[in-house]
Scaffold this motif. Structure first.
Motif, short mmCIF file in Angstrom:
data_model
loop_
_atom_site.label_atom_id
_atom_site.label_comp_id
_atom_site.label_asym_id
_atom_site.label_seq_id
_atom_site.Cartn_x
_atom_site.Cartn_y
_atom_site.Cartn_z
N PRO A 54 0.83 -1.21 0.00
CA PRO A 54 0.00 0.00 0.00
C PRO A 54 0.87 1.26 0.00
CG PRO A 54 -0.06 -1.07 2.15
CD PRO A 54 0.76 -1.95 1.26
N ILE A 55 0.44 2.27 -0.73
CA ILE A 55 1.14 3.55 -0.74
C ILE A 55 1.07 4.14 0.67
CG2 ILE A 55 1.19 5.87 -1.76
CD1 ILE A 55 1.84 3.55 -3.71
N GLY A 56 2.20 4.64 1.15
CA GLY A 56 2.27 5.27 2.47
C GLY A 56 2.76 4.36 3.57
N VAL A 57 2.81 3.05 3.33
CA VAL A 57 3.25 2.12 4.37
C VAL A 57 4.75 2.29 4.61
CG1 VAL A 57 3.72 0.16 2.83
CG2 VAL A 57 3.08 -0.27 5.20
N VAL A 58 5.15 2.17 5.88
CA VAL A 58 6.56 2.25 6.25
C VAL A 58 7.05 0.83 6.52
CG1 VAL A 58 8.25 3.13 7.91
CG2 VAL A 58 6.34 4.57 7.19
N LEU A 59 8.12 0.43 5.84
CA LEU A 59 8.70 -0.91 5.96
C LEU A 59 10.19 -0.78 6.22
CD1 LEU A 59 6.96 -2.31 2.77
CD2 LEU A 59 6.25 -2.72 5.12
N ASN A 60 10.84 -1.90 6.49
CA ASN A 60 12.29 -1.93 6.64
C ASN A 60 12.89 -2.69 5.48
OD1 ASN A 60 12.58 -0.53 9.10
ND2 ASN A 60 11.96 -2.33 10.23
N ILE A 61 14.05 -2.21 5.01
CA ILE A 61 14.77 -2.90 3.94
C ILE A 61 16.21 -3.09 4.39
CG2 ILE A 61 15.37 -0.78 2.68
CD1 ILE A 61 14.90 -2.48 0.07
N GLY A 62 16.71 -4.30 4.17
CA GLY A 62 18.10 -4.61 4.47
C GLY A 62 18.90 -4.50 3.19
N ILE A 63 19.85 -3.59 3.17
CA ILE A 63 20.69 -3.35 2.00
C ILE A 63 22.08 -3.88 2.30
CG2 ILE A 63 21.59 -1.60 0.40
CD1 ILE A 63 19.23 0.18 1.27
N PRO A 64 22.62 -4.74 1.44
CA PRO A 64 23.94 -5.30 1.69
C PRO A 64 24.99 -4.23 2.00
CG PRO A 64 22.95 -6.44 -0.13
CD PRO A 64 22.04 -5.27 0.20
N GLN A 65 25.77 -4.50 3.00
CA GLN A 65 26.90 -3.70 3.47
C GLN A 65 26.51 -2.46 4.27
OE1 GLN A 65 30.15 -4.55 3.30
NE2 GLN A 65 29.61 -6.42 2.24
N ILE A 66 25.24 -2.01 4.20
CA ILE A 66 24.90 -0.80 4.97
C ILE A 66 23.77 -1.03 5.97
CG2 ILE A 66 25.82 0.77 3.25
CD1 ILE A 66 22.94 1.41 2.42
N GLY A 67 23.17 -2.21 5.97
CA GLY A 67 22.23 -2.55 7.01
C GLY A 67 20.78 -2.24 6.72
N VAL A 68 20.00 -2.08 7.79
CA VAL A 68 18.55 -1.95 7.71
C VAL A 68 18.17 -0.47 7.75
CG1 VAL A 68 16.38 -2.56 8.83
CG2 VAL A 68 18.31 -4.16 8.90
N HIS A 69 17.23 -0.11 6.86
CA HIS A 69 16.75 1.28 6.79
C HIS A 69 15.24 1.28 6.63
CE1 HIS A 69 20.78 3.00 6.50
NE2 HIS A 69 21.07 1.90 5.82
N ALA A 70 14.58 2.20 7.32
CA ALA A 70 13.13 2.36 7.18
C ALA A 70 12.85 3.16 5.92
CB ALA A 70 12.56 3.08 8.40
N LEU A 71 11.83 2.72 5.18
CA LEU A 71 11.43 3.45 3.99
C LEU A 71 9.91 3.51 3.88
CD1 LEU A 71 10.52 1.03 1.89
CD2 LEU A 71 12.92 1.01 1.33
N ARG A 72 9.44 4.52 3.18
CA ARG A 72 8.00 4.70 2.96
C ARG A 72 7.72 4.50 1.48
NH1 ARG A 72 4.29 7.02 5.95
NH2 ARG A 72 5.86 7.92 7.32
N VAL A 73 6.71 3.70 1.17
CA VAL A 73 6.30 3.48 -0.22
C VAL A 73 5.56 4.75 -0.67
CG1 VAL A 73 4.91 2.07 -1.77
CG2 VAL A 73 6.14 0.99 0.12
N VAL A 74 6.07 5.40 -1.73
CA VAL A 74 5.47 6.67 -2.16
C VAL A 74 4.76 6.58 -3.50
CG1 VAL A 74 6.99 8.12 -0.77
CG2 VAL A 74 7.68 7.49 -3.09
N ARG A 75 5.12 5.62 -4.34
CA ARG A 75 4.44 5.48 -5.62
C ARG A 75 4.61 4.06 -6.15
NH1 ARG A 75 8.76 5.59 -8.84
NH2 ARG A 75 10.38 7.06 -8.46
N GLU A 76 3.61 3.64 -6.92
CA GLU A 76 3.67 2.33 -7.56
C GLU A 76 4.11 2.52 -9.00
OE1 GLU A 76 0.92 -1.66 -8.29
OE2 GLU A 76 0.06 0.08 -7.29
#
Length: 153
Positions: A54-76
């Motif tokens: 869903p647009i607006g949801v805040v999730l966590n993403i694990g990116i290799p070498q830099i760790g976990v970051h919170a992100l918000r879905v802004v567009r499909e």
């Protein structure tokens, strides 16, 4: 018949860098999903996935070498989503992520250390087979001796 044009402004505040990097997205239930980062900037990224987010949801993403970051879905988009980081990446983290992608370095979700060395085997593979053969030979020997004692053979 007339066509109506709409102008969409690019609201990104940082330059993006094309890449193809595997990453792990955690949904609201913290369940991991494999995704691919198609482009990355200090302020956000585009992820390729078949997940319905869903647009607006805040999730966590694990990116290799830099760790976990919170992100918000802004567009499909077709095949994915444009996302904005809740806190912008440091310039050094952006450089590290781009270098990791260039070198195809795969690191587990949230890990920052070198991969662990393979555990040493407790028993050599041949020793297990030899133990099984020995057990079979001993059981046949015992059977033979019992048959001789009772006079069958």
């Amino acid at each position: 018949m007339s066509l109506q044009a709409t102008l969409q402004l690019d609201q990104r505040s940082a330059s993006r860098h094309a890449m193809r990097q595997d990453a792990t997205l955690r949904d609201l239930a913290r369940k991991p999903h494999d995704v691919q980062i198609d482009d990355l900037s200090r302020t956000g990224c585009h992820i390729a996935t078949l997940l319905a987010l869903p647009i607006g949801v805040v999730l966590n993403i694990g990116i290799p070498q830099i760790g976990v970051h919170a992100l918000r879905v802004v567009r499909e988009t077709e095949g994915g989503y444009g996302c904005a980081f809740e806190t912008s990446l440091a310039e050094s983290d952006l450089r590290i992520a781009l270098a990791a992608e260039a070198n195809n370095v795969a690191v587990p979700f949230g890990e920052h250390q070198a991969p662990a060395t393979q555990r040493e085997r407790l028993t050599p593979p041949g020793l297990i087979g030899a133990g099984i053969l020995l057990a079979i030979a001993v059981s046949w020997a015992i059977t033979y001796l019992l048959l001789r004692v009772i006079g069958i053979s």
